[in-house]
Design an enzyme around this catalytic site. Structure first.
Site, mmCIF file in Angstrom:
data_model
loop_
_atom_site.group_PDB
_atom_site.id
_atom_site.type_symbol
_atom_site.label_atom_id
_atom_site.label_comp_id
_atom_site.label_asym_id
_atom_site.label_seq_id
_atom_site.Cartn_x
_atom_site.Cartn_y
_atom_site.Cartn_z
ATOM 1 N N GLU A 1 43.977 -17.377 -18.018
ATOM 2 C CA GLU A 1 44.860 -16.286 -18.737
ATOM 3 C C GLU A 1 45.338 -16.623 -19.914
ATOM 4 O OE1 GLU A 1 45.163 -17.730 -15.471
ATOM 5 O OE2 GLU A 1 45.150 -16.050 -14.059
ATOM 6 N N PHE B 1 55.004 -16.416 -2.067
ATOM 7 C CA PHE B 1 53.812 -16.787 -2.476
ATOM 8 C C PHE B 1 53.343 -16.306 -4.086
ATOM 9 C CE2 PHE B 1 48.854 -16.653 -2.853
ATOM 10 C CZ PHE B 1 48.669 -17.920 -2.971
ATOM 11 N N GLN B 2 53.014 -16.759 -5.048
ATOM 12 C CA GLN B 2 52.679 -16.690 -6.463
ATOM 13 C C GLN B 2 53.838 -15.814 -6.797
ATOM 14 O OE1 GLN B 2 48.540 -14.885 -6.376
ATOM 15 N NE2 GLN B 2 47.924 -16.957 -6.808
ATOM 16 N N LYS C 1 54.005 -5.190 -7.500
ATOM 17 C CA LYS C 1 52.980 -4.612 -6.813
ATOM 18 C C LYS C 1 53.259 -3.437 -6.254
ATOM 19 C CE LYS C 1 48.694 -5.399 -4.077
ATOM 20 N NZ LYS C 1 48.285 -6.373 -3.192
ATOM 21 N N MET D 1 43.124 -34.875 -36.736
ATOM 22 C CA MET D 1 44.512 -34.930 -37.552
ATOM 23 C C MET D 1 45.237 -35.809 -37.092
ATOM 24 S SD MET D 1 45.945 -33.541 -40.077
ATOM 25 C CE MET D 1 45.709 -31.750 -40.678
#
Lengths: 564, 178
Positions: A50, A112-113, A162, A478
């Site tokens: 993502e 959940f999630q 949802k 760097m």
């Protein structure tokens, strides 16, 4: 007729003219995902992580000037976007992250999630929303696009549970946005602009210091006109590169920590800094107390909070850079007489700057192993500025900024503010989706590229011929450079000996791979690679101990540059 | 320097968190914070007491203004205003000092709002100086517990804080917005 939340979502995207989204599915996205099954008019680029979806929409936005859009699922899908959002926030890039959320009834129950992504992203978004009722969905999407692209642009997150995507409502996409608490200022105050012009007229050593505001407001034409009218030299921040032609005689190059000698000396000696769309970031100013010690400061910015934040400003002008420059040009034309002798008055100053540029140009020692600067110079010569260049973060980014001449706006995609390693490759995917026929090159390091290397699958799947030039020095260069200069060469944590063989990796992902080890191979291989229609990795074995110069040591004044 | 700021915000969930997050994220101080709905139920007023020099205060005001849900920000500095705070104090009430407490409450025009065998709970309202004076005097008598609301403030006279919508800041006066 009533529509589901998912239908309203897709219709709203259409109303905003969105034809591309970067996405990753999950349980909570399914209603929308399924609705998009039929939406052949919306290109759906499925990434592999993502974070990359956000960087890709950011790269899409930077390259095209349109709002970038991505869609992810709840919980980890949403939290994975945070680095991408913070990157866009620091650089004022208009993107919208749609995160799906668990059902409204379960919010707050540690389901959940579940993650409180609105809470998590509050400090790194321009604004964010949780859609609690499907009736609000269309309005919120309309507001999100408006907020993202207006004023000082920035990322907006919209969290959609949802059940909201399943619930039904009438669909009316609002014509206008009305937010009583949000009205950005575009038009600069005329009195202030006149004051600024007076200050310019009385100045003898002016410098135009320009930043990302030139790009986001589309002010490059006006900037060039303004600079040429008065023959005022220009220096730019990293974010402003391409806003003024990199091959223009009045262009001094980038200022700051890795800026050119001429640009930094000009700032130190200047009696008037005209800052346009730049925010006096510490990497640009060096030690703040010793920045432009002899100069008055005019500051044009659309965001009042940027003004007098780090440096006290003499003439602040709140407004859109393009609008303000336009007005300045207009007034200059009216008062031509007053400024007739100005270019000749400041000619000695321009002469002095030209001397600095000639005596201390950007340079490097070409003996020994292959030098990264040479590779960038060749990329510039082969493309003549007609490419979109993404960078990762670190030495690769600074060499690209120094040795590639950015001629046009929106041709450099780089994480300037946050300094996000792993940004460049997904950003170049976004740019390539926006411009399928453009030559898009990611200038990477062997460290950074491994931070989002999984996106090779995305690039291959969607036939995106992005060119990844890995300046491979087997170090986190760097940080290694700082260890060399400031930590007595104790190279703790920075060796990257255990990197994959990038050619085999290319093969594993089914993309093209090339290797360059010597100077004489550079042109032939680059030419061939640039012609290749596949996603392409070019593993360039460079001198592991090459440093970026000039460097202003952290916390030091700009005049304390270390040069080659 | 101490400042009282009033912030008119959209009365929506999450707004308090945005404001509090802004202060903590940017290292600004909040000495006290008082939030409640206004006459218009879609708008809340937050009264914030903060400390900082001129430059910090300027940033605080500008950063607050930048938040999308903030409708208006007022700094009461250099304005003619009144401010009041309420304090509840639970004081040890012994046989010896009961009279003294009552006298003090009367002088400061407070009220006893709860009584037990060993305590008085005193309510007192006033500006900063008055409350400070009261607490200094009552302290030797034995304070068991103290709760303060933090001040709320309002302009004096006929002037009110206009609920006028944010207009393009700087359009009329580029200097004024800074």
């Amino acid at each position: 007729m009533k529509k589901t939340g998912a239908q309203i979502f897709v219709e709203s995207l259409r109303k905003e003219g969105v034809n591309t989204i970067f996405c990753y599915p999950g349980g909570a996205t399914l209603n929308i995902t399924d609705e998009l099954h039929h939406a052949t008019d919306i290109k759906q680029i499925v990434v592999r992580h993502e974070q990359a979806a956000v960087h890709a929409s950011d790269g899409y936005a930077r390259a095209s000037g349109k709002v970038g859009v991505c869609l992810v699922t709840s919980g980890p899908g949403a939290t994975n976007t945070v680095t991408g959002i913070a990157t866009a926030y620091m650089d004022s890039i208009p993107i919208i992250v749609f995160s799906c959320q668990i059902n409204t009834a379960l919010i707050g129950n540690d389901a959940f999630q579940e993650a409180d992504i609105v809470g998590i992203t509050r400090p790194c978004t321009k604004h964010n929303y949780l859609v609690k009722d499907v009736k609000d969905l269309a309005r919120i999407i309309k507001e999100a696009f408006y907020i993202a692209r207006s004023g000082r642009p920035g990322p907006v997150l919209v969290d959609i549970p949802k059940d909201v995507t399943a619930n039904m409502a009438d669909f009316h996409y609002p014509e206008d946005v009305h937010i009583r608490s949000y009205r950005p200022t575009y038009v600069g105050h005329v009195g202030q602009i006149k004051k600024a012009l007076k200050l310019i007229a009385s100045s003898e050593r002016p410098v135009l210091y320009t930043g990302g505001g030139i790009i986001s407001s589309g002010a490059s034409k006006e900037l060039r006109r303004f600079s040429e009218m008065l023959s005022i030299p220009v220096t730019s921040t990293l974010m402003g590169l391409g806003g003024f032609p990199g091959d223009h005689p009045l262009f001094m190059g980038m200022l700051g920590m890795h800026g050119t000698y001429a640009a930094n000396m000009a700032v130190i000696e200047s009696d008037l800094i005209i800052a346009v769309g730049a925010r006096f970031d510490d990497r640009a100013t060096g030690k703040v107390d010793e920045f432009a010690p002899r100069a008055k400061i005019i500051h044009v910015d659309i965001d009042p909070t940027s003004i007098s934040k780090n440096i006290k400003v003499d003439v602040p002008i709140v407004g859109d850079s393009r609008n303000v420059l336009k007005k300045m040009i207009e007034l200059l034309e009216q008062e031509k007489e007053d400024f007739k002798d100005y270019p000749s008055k400041i000619a000695p100053w321009v002469e002095q700057i030209n001397k600095w540029m000639a005596s201390y140009p950007l340079t490097y020692n070409r003996t020994g192993l292959l030098k990264p600067q040479y590779v960038i110079e060749r990329i510039y010569e082969l493309t003549k500025g007609n490419a979109i260049i993404a960078t990762e973060v670190g030495q690769n980014q600074m060499w690209a900024a120094q040795f590639y001449k950015f001629i046009k706006p929106r041709t450099i995609l780089t994480s300037g503010g946050l300094g996000t390693m792993g940004y460049g490759f997904p950003a170049s995917i976004g740019a390539q989706v926006a411009f399928p026929d453009a030559l898009v090159i990611d200038i990477a390091g062997d460290g950074s590229i491994q931070m989002n290397i999984q996106e090779l699958a995305t690039a291959a799947q969607f036939n995106l011929p992005v060119k990844i030039v890995i300046l491979n020095n087997r170090y986190l260069g760097m940080v290694r450079q700082w260890q060399e200069l400031f930590y007595e060469r104790r190279y703790t944590w920075t060796p990257m000996d255990y990197a994959p063989d990038f050619l085999k990796l290319a093969e594993a992902y089914g993309v093209a791979g090339y290797r360059i080890e010597k100077e004489e191979e550079v042109d032939t291989v680059l030419k061939e690679a640039f012609m290749n229609k596949k996603t392409t990795i070019i593993d360039v074995r460079i001198d592991p101990y090459e440093c970026v110069y000039p460097i202003v040591p952290p916390g030091a004044s700009l005049k304390e540059m270390l040069i080659v | 320097m101490r400042h009282i700021i009033s912030v008119l915000v959209e009365n929506e969930f999450g707004v308090l968190s945005r404001i509090a997050g802004l202060f903590s994220g940017r290292g600004f101080n909040i000495e006290s914070l008082c939030v409640a709905e206004t006459m218009d139920p879609t708008i809340s007023t937050m009264t914030i007491v903060t400390t900082g020099n001129e430059a910090i205060l300027e940033q605080i005001l500008k950063q607050l203004n930048k938040l999308i849900n903030v409708i208006k920000v007022i700094d009461f500095k250099d304005m003619d205003y009144v401010s009041r705070e309420m304090v509840l104090v639970k004081v040890n009430a012994t046989e010896k000092n009961r009279e003294e407490i009552l006298r003090m409450v009367e002088i400061f025009r407070g009220r006893i709002i709860d009584v037990s065998a060993k305590t008085y709970t005193v309510m007192i309202t006033g500006d900063e100086d008055k409350i400070k004076a009261f607490l200094t005097l009552i302290k030797p008598l034995g304070i068991k517990e103290l709760v303060r609301t933090g001040p709320v403030a309002m302009l004096r006279g006929e002037k009110t804080i206009k609920m006028k919508e944010k207009h393009g800041k700087g359009e009329e006066d580029g200097q004024g917005v800074l």
